[in-house]
Motif scaffolding. Structure first.
Motif, PDB file in Angstrom:
ATOM      1  N   UNK A 140     -10.048  -2.072   2.605  1.00 20.60           N
ATOM      2  CA  UNK A 140      -9.727  -0.852   3.118  1.00 20.60           C
ATOM      3  C   UNK A 140      -8.141  -0.397   3.453  1.00 20.60           C
ATOM      4  N   UNK A 141      -7.392  -1.454   3.308  1.00 18.57           N
ATOM      5  CA  UNK A 141      -6.075  -1.193   3.336  1.00 18.57           C
ATOM      6  C   UNK A 141      -5.274  -0.509   2.028  1.00 18.57           C
ATOM      7  N   UNK A 142      -6.123  -0.605   0.923  1.00 13.36           N
ATOM      8  CA  UNK A 142      -5.509  -0.063  -0.284  1.00 13.36           C
ATOM      9  C   UNK A 142      -5.452   1.368  -0.239  1.00 13.36           C
ATOM     10  N   UNK A 143      -4.227   2.005  -0.194  1.00 17.82           N
ATOM     11  CA  UNK A 143      -4.245   3.557   0.112  1.00 17.82           C
ATOM     12  C   UNK A 143      -4.461   4.212  -1.313  1.00 17.82           C
ATOM     13  N   UNK A 144      -3.942   3.290  -2.501  1.00 19.87           N
ATOM     14  CA  UNK A 144      -4.082   3.872  -3.799  1.00 19.87           C
ATOM     15  C   UNK A 144      -5.056   4.586  -4.307  1.00 19.87           C
ATOM     16  N   UNK A 145      -5.092   5.607  -5.081  1.00 18.28           N
ATOM     17  CA  UNK A 145      -5.979   6.151  -6.085  1.00 18.28           C
ATOM     18  C   UNK A 145      -6.555   5.122  -6.873  1.00 18.28           C
ATOM     19  N   UNK A 146      -7.693   4.717  -6.993  1.00 22.08           N
ATOM     20  CA  UNK A 146      -8.053   3.729  -7.939  1.00 22.08           C
ATOM     21  C   UNK A 146      -9.222   4.017  -8.667  1.00 22.08           C
ATOM     22  N   UNK A 147      -9.287   3.631  -9.625  1.00 17.72           N
ATOM     23  CA  UNK A 147     -10.398   3.769 -10.784  1.00 17.72           C
ATOM     24  C   UNK A 147     -10.799   2.313 -11.087  1.00 17.72           C
ATOM     25  N   UNK A 148     -11.944   2.145 -10.636  1.00 24.44           N
ATOM     26  CA  UNK A 148     -12.503   0.538 -10.647  1.00 24.44           C
ATOM     27  C   UNK A 148     -13.387   0.495 -12.089  1.00 24.44           C
ATOM     28  N   UNK A 149     -13.336  -0.134 -13.048  1.00 23.05           N
ATOM     29  CA  UNK A 149     -13.730  -0.143 -14.117  1.00 23.05           C
ATOM     30  C   UNK A 149     -14.298  -1.507 -14.750  1.00 23.05           C
ATOM     31  N   UNK A 150     -15.522  -1.938 -14.236  1.00 27.38           N
ATOM     32  CA  UNK A 150     -16.113  -3.253 -14.704  1.00 27.38           C
ATOM     33  C   UNK A 150     -16.809  -2.744 -15.987  1.00 27.38           C
ATOM     34  N   UNK A 151     -16.960  -3.919 -16.810  1.00 28.47           N
ATOM     35  CA  UNK A 151     -17.998  -3.863 -18.032  1.00 28.47           C
ATOM     36  C   UNK A 151     -19.451  -4.029 -17.496  1.00 28.47           C
ATOM     37  N   UNK A 152     -20.179  -2.678 -18.027  1.00 27.04           N
ATOM     38  CA  UNK A 152     -21.542  -3.001 -17.369  1.00 27.04           C
ATOM     39  C   UNK A 152     -22.518  -4.082 -17.594  1.00 27.04           C
ATOM     40  N   UNK A 153     -22.052  -4.852 -18.527  1.00 28.85           N
ATOM     41  CA  UNK A 153     -22.737  -6.156 -18.999  1.00 28.85           C
ATOM     42  C   UNK A 153     -21.752  -7.423 -18.762  1.00 28.85           C
ATOM     43  N   UNK A 182       0.887  -1.272  -0.221  1.00 26.44           N
ATOM     44  CA  UNK A 182      -0.015  -0.023  -0.071  1.00 26.44           C
ATOM     45  C   UNK A 182       0.904   1.373  -0.033  1.00 26.44           C
ATOM     46  N   UNK A 183       1.904   1.275   0.493  1.00 22.08           N
ATOM     47  CA  UNK A 183       2.726   2.648   0.616  1.00 22.08           C
ATOM     48  C   UNK A 183       3.767   2.649  -0.684  1.00 22.08           C
ATOM     49  N   UNK A 184       3.724   1.578  -1.546  1.00 18.43           N
ATOM     50  CA  UNK A 184       4.448   1.835  -2.628  1.00 18.43           C
ATOM     51  C   UNK A 184       3.634   2.109  -3.862  1.00 18.43           C
ATOM     52  N   UNK A 185       2.212   1.686  -3.939  1.00 22.13           N
ATOM     53  CA  UNK A 185       1.682   2.035  -5.147  1.00 22.13           C
ATOM     54  C   UNK A 185       0.827   3.122  -4.965  1.00 22.13           C
ATOM     55  N   UNK A 186       0.775   3.999  -6.035  1.00 19.94           N
ATOM     56  CA  UNK A 186       0.153   5.275  -5.839  1.00 19.94           C
ATOM     57  C   UNK A 186      -1.178   5.299  -6.514  1.00 19.94           C
ATOM     58  N   UNK A 187      -1.583   4.245  -7.482  1.00 19.91           N
ATOM     59  CA  UNK A 187      -2.734   4.335  -8.069  1.00 19.91           C
ATOM     60  C   UNK A 187      -2.848   2.782  -8.621  1.00 19.91           C
ATOM     61  N   UNK A 188      -4.225   2.510  -8.694  1.00 19.94           N
ATOM     62  CA  UNK A 188      -4.492   1.371  -9.319  1.00 19.94           C
ATOM     63  C   UNK A 188      -5.759   1.352 -10.392  1.00 19.94           C
ATOM     64  N   UNK A 189      -5.628   0.662 -11.535  1.00 17.50           N
ATOM     65  CA  UNK A 189      -6.964   0.775 -12.291  1.00 17.50           C
ATOM     66  C   UNK A 189      -7.368  -0.754 -12.913  1.00 17.50           C
TER      67      UNK A 189
END
Length: 339
Positions: free
Chosen positions: A268-281, A142-149
């Motif tokens: 809850x421990x994931x500090x990274x800014x995240x953009x979670x993009x599932x496929x709607x279908x 969590x302290x190493x990764x700034x963002x996840x997508x």
């Protein structure tokens, strides 16, 4: 060979088994800057090699090799990294040990730190099982990764996804009459049925109803099933597929000593800014599962890909979906991270 090998040596897996002379196949794009802070890690999905990730890498795109140093590590079991098909006895073919997502990410961390001396990662992104790896990176480091997508990928294999993977495993087991002692008799021909099973899950009902396969150059449903699903799966080694299916079915970012199965705590421990993009279908990794996960993450945005391409909205085929993912990655990378 358009990739490099990172020798891991003899590694002890989460299962307790020692895999001798293990290795990661990886490819890099762009250059590491002096501060070593322009790093993107982009793991591969089930059955994919690094080349299948290249649709999202390019000049002017979010994953721009002129700006970033992009590392694409290949999943263990995919035929390029240590796999049933390239490991000598006694761990060859059906005897390959069970490998977890946690194992994969731990070895990727070694690649990033030991080979390149990297201490900060700007972004970890990935599709499907690549998405699970991006969640795992966020939870494990969590302290190493700034963002996840993660796109079309979940933080654990929820029951629906588990059942789909079991449905893909079943034809291979049926080919040897569910006698696991005969698994080494499997051939690529046995993968034909696996492809047909997956055909019902990779894209949505609306995709089929609207005959979007015609946009891909197929004149009929039958041609599409053979031309895409059968052909792609028959190119895979059945033992590699069984290994990756095991990895997929047992994916859970909390199934490790860090979190001892407390899934909510891991999220809850994931500090990274995240953009979670599932496929709607997406029928395979439903958006509802991602929505639950994103709500527990302190810095997550839940942003579904509105598309009838189902799971394959994240696969780099449909231009509108590709643009959506790239735009969101650009926004995410533009976020200033303090500290």
């Amino acid at each position: 060979m358009d990739y490099e090998i990172f020798d891991l040596g003899d590694v002890t897996l989460q299962s307790g088994v020692t895999l001798p002379s293990a290795f990661l196949a990886y490819k890099t794009y762009g250059r590491l800057n002096e501060k070593k802070d322009n790093v993107i890690v982009y793991p591969t999905a089930f059955g994919d090699h690094h080349v299948q990730n290249e649709w999202l890498i390019g000049n002017g795109m979010a994953l721009d090799p002129q700006k970033y140093f992009i590392i694409v590590p290949n999943l263990l079991g995919n035929g390029l990294s240590s796999s049933p098909s390239n490991t000598p006895a006694p761990f060859d073919r059906a005897n390959f040990p069970q490998v977890t997502i946690y194992d994969n990410v731990k070895f990727q961390h070694r690649l990033v730190t030991e080979k390149f001396g990297i201490q900060k990662i700007a972004l970890v992104a990935g599709w499907s099982m690549g998405g699970i790896q991006s969640f795992q990176w966020g939870a494990s480091y969590p302290d190493m990764v700034e963002r996840i997508a993660p796109f079309a990928g979940v933080a654990k294999t929820w029951p629906q996804t588990h059942v789909v993977l079991e449905g893909m495993r079943a034809p291979l087991m049926a080919a040897v009459r569910f006698d696991s002692s005969k698994l080494n008799e499997l051939t690529s021909e046995d993968m034909r049925a696996v492809g047909r099973v997956y055909a019902g899950w990779g894209v949505s009902e609306a995709f089929y109803r609207e005959e979007l396969y015609r946009e891909m150059g197929f004149d009929s449903l039958a041609d599409f099933i053979v031309g895409v699903w059968e052909n792609s799966f028959m190119q895979m080694d059945p033992h590699n597929v069984l290994a990756m299916l095991w990895t997929g079915q047992h994916s859970d970012i909390s199934a490790n000593p860090d979190y001892n199965g407390d899934f909510d705590k891991a999220l809850r421990s994931i500090k990274a800014h995240a953009c979670v993009m599932p496929g709607s279908t997406d029928l395979f990794c439903p958006a509802d599962d991602n929505e639950y996960e994103a709500k527990l993450m302190p810095n997550a945005v839940f942003n579904p890909i509105e598309s009838i391409w189902g799971h394959f909205a994240g696969r780099g085929i449909n231009n509108a979906d590709n643009q959506f993912i790239d735009d969101n990655l650009k926004r995410l990378l533009a976020l200033r991270i303090d500290g």
